[in-house]
Write an enzyme that holds these catalytic residues in place. Structure first.
Site, PDB file in Angstrom:
ATOM      1  N   CYS A  78       0.822  -1.209   0.000  1.00 33.38           N
ATOM      2  CA  CYS A  78       0.000   0.000   0.000  1.00 33.38           C
ATOM      3  C   CYS A  78       0.863   1.270   0.000  1.00 33.38           C
ATOM      4  O   CYS A  78       1.439   1.583  -1.027  1.00 33.38           O
ATOM      5  CB  CYS A  78      -1.023  -0.047   1.135  1.00 33.38           C
ATOM      6  SG  CYS A  78      -2.409   1.054   0.789  1.00 33.38           S
ATOM      7  N   HIS A 176      -3.188  -5.225   1.592  1.00 34.18           N
ATOM      8  CA  HIS A 176      -2.512  -5.488   2.874  1.00 34.18           C
ATOM      9  C   HIS A 176      -2.612  -6.954   3.289  1.00 34.18           C
ATOM     10  O   HIS A 176      -3.438  -7.284   4.149  1.00 34.18           O
ATOM     11  CB  HIS A 176      -3.178  -4.674   3.985  1.00 34.18           C
ATOM     12  CG  HIS A 176      -3.022  -3.200   3.893  1.00 34.18           C
ATOM     13  ND1 HIS A 176      -1.988  -2.510   4.481  1.00 34.18           N
ATOM     14  CD2 HIS A 176      -3.786  -2.268   3.290  1.00 34.18           C
ATOM     15  CE1 HIS A 176      -2.119  -1.219   4.250  1.00 34.18           C
ATOM     16  NE2 HIS A 176      -3.218  -1.040   3.528  1.00 34.18           N
ATOM     17  N   GLU A 178      -0.800  -8.418   5.258  1.00 33.03           N
ATOM     18  CA  GLU A 178      -0.423  -8.490   6.682  1.00 33.03           C
ATOM     19  C   GLU A 178      -1.628  -8.366   7.603  1.00 33.03           C
ATOM     20  O   GLU A 178      -1.511  -8.589   8.804  1.00 33.03           O
ATOM     21  CB  GLU A 178       0.641  -7.418   7.008  1.00 33.03           C
ATOM     22  CG  GLU A 178       0.153  -5.968   7.078  1.00 33.03           C
ATOM     23  CD  GLU A 178       0.008  -5.279   5.706  1.00 33.03           C
ATOM     24  OE1 GLU A 178       0.072  -5.973   4.673  1.00 33.03           O
ATOM     25  OE2 GLU A 178      -0.192  -4.051   5.697  1.00 33.03           O
TER      26      GLU A 178
HETATM   27  N1  GLN Z   1      -3.416   6.409   0.834  1.00 39.27           N
HETATM   28  C1  GLN Z   1      -2.207   6.126   1.546  1.00 39.27           C
HETATM   29  C2  GLN Z   1      -1.023   6.876   0.949  1.00 39.27           C
HETATM   30  O1  GLN Z   1      -1.162   7.582   0.012  1.00 39.27           O
HETATM   31  C3  GLN Z   1      -1.901   4.638   1.576  1.00 39.27           C
HETATM   32  C4  GLN Z   1      -2.925   3.934   2.423  1.00 39.27           C
HETATM   33  C5  GLN Z   1      -2.431   2.669   3.061  1.00 39.27           C
HETATM   34  O2  GLN Z   1      -1.235   2.402   3.156  1.00 39.27           O
HETATM   35  N2  GLN Z   1      -3.374   1.904   3.569  1.00 39.27           N
HETATM   36  O3  GLN Z   1       0.055   6.756   1.416  1.00 39.27           O
END
Ligand code: GLN
Length: 196
Positions: A78, A176, A178
């Site tokens: 992410c 994710h 995890e």
């Molecule tokens: N939207 C977040 C970002 O731009 C990422 C979100 C996440 O890691 N769950 O960093």
């Protein structure tokens, strides 16, 4: 092999647990000394702008960038996916990336309706049941070079958007693993990406 988890912000503890379930004791990485003592790095989900600013403030940014370009196996989930991208569509001011994968990512790509959602995913190289993808204000890969391998996609309005990609020793997922208790993506990182 010493596997580090970047522990400046975000869900680094969950990655430590996932690694532990794979039989690996991860090391929290917060300082330049920490980064030089690990052989591989996991970059957690969280807020990519914050992680990039803290990495600069802690003197880690250039070191991490260099380790990745020198071939350190790295997995970003992410926000971590954003941080291993070559570039970002509409980055926040001051927002830089470590690089590692020849791709441009779009932050918060799934839009307001579906900012957070879960979906079952096919994942290239991982057999058995689908991987449960937990997406939380997730990015997708907007464009990429020919060296980037697409491992998984999510289809929106007939367009397949890459949500798991790999280039050599760098792996990234927009979701994710995890958070699901299914450690097959972490195993794939440890047993395939790190061994190449
Ligand atoms: N939207 C977040 C970002 O731009 C990422 C979100 C996440 O890691 N769950 O960093």
């Amino acid at each position: 092999m010493n596997v580090g988890v970047l522990a400046l912000q975000g869900d680094f503890r969950e990655h430590l647990f996932a690694l532990a379930e794979c039989g690996v004791t991860g090391k929290l990485v917060k300082t330049p000394e920490d980064i030089s003592s690990v052989d591989a790095l996991v970059i957690p989900g969280g807020e990519s702008t914050t992680i990039s600013k803290l990495a600069k403030a802690f003197g880690l940014f250039d070191l991490i960038s260099k380790r990745i370009s020198d071939g350190m196996p790295t997995y970003g989930s992410c926000a971590g996916m954003i941080l291993v991208a070559k570039s970002i569509v509409d980055p926040a001011s001051d927002q830089d990336t470590f690089g590692g994968i020849d791709m441009e990512v779009r932050r918060n790509a799934f839009g307001r309706q579906t900012e957070s959602f879960e979906v079952d995913l096919e994942f290239e190289s991982i057999t058995g049941a689908p991987i449960r993808g937990v997406f939380i204000r997730a990015p997708w890969v907007e464009s990429h070079g020919s060296a980037v391998e697409i491992l998984s996609t999510v289809e929106i309005s007939g367009v397949a958007h890459p949500v798991a990609v790999r280039q050599g020793r760098v792996l990234a997922t927009a979701f994710h693993p995890e958070l699901t208790g299914d450690n097959r993506v972490h195993r794939y990182f440890l047993e395939d990406v790190c061994k190449k």
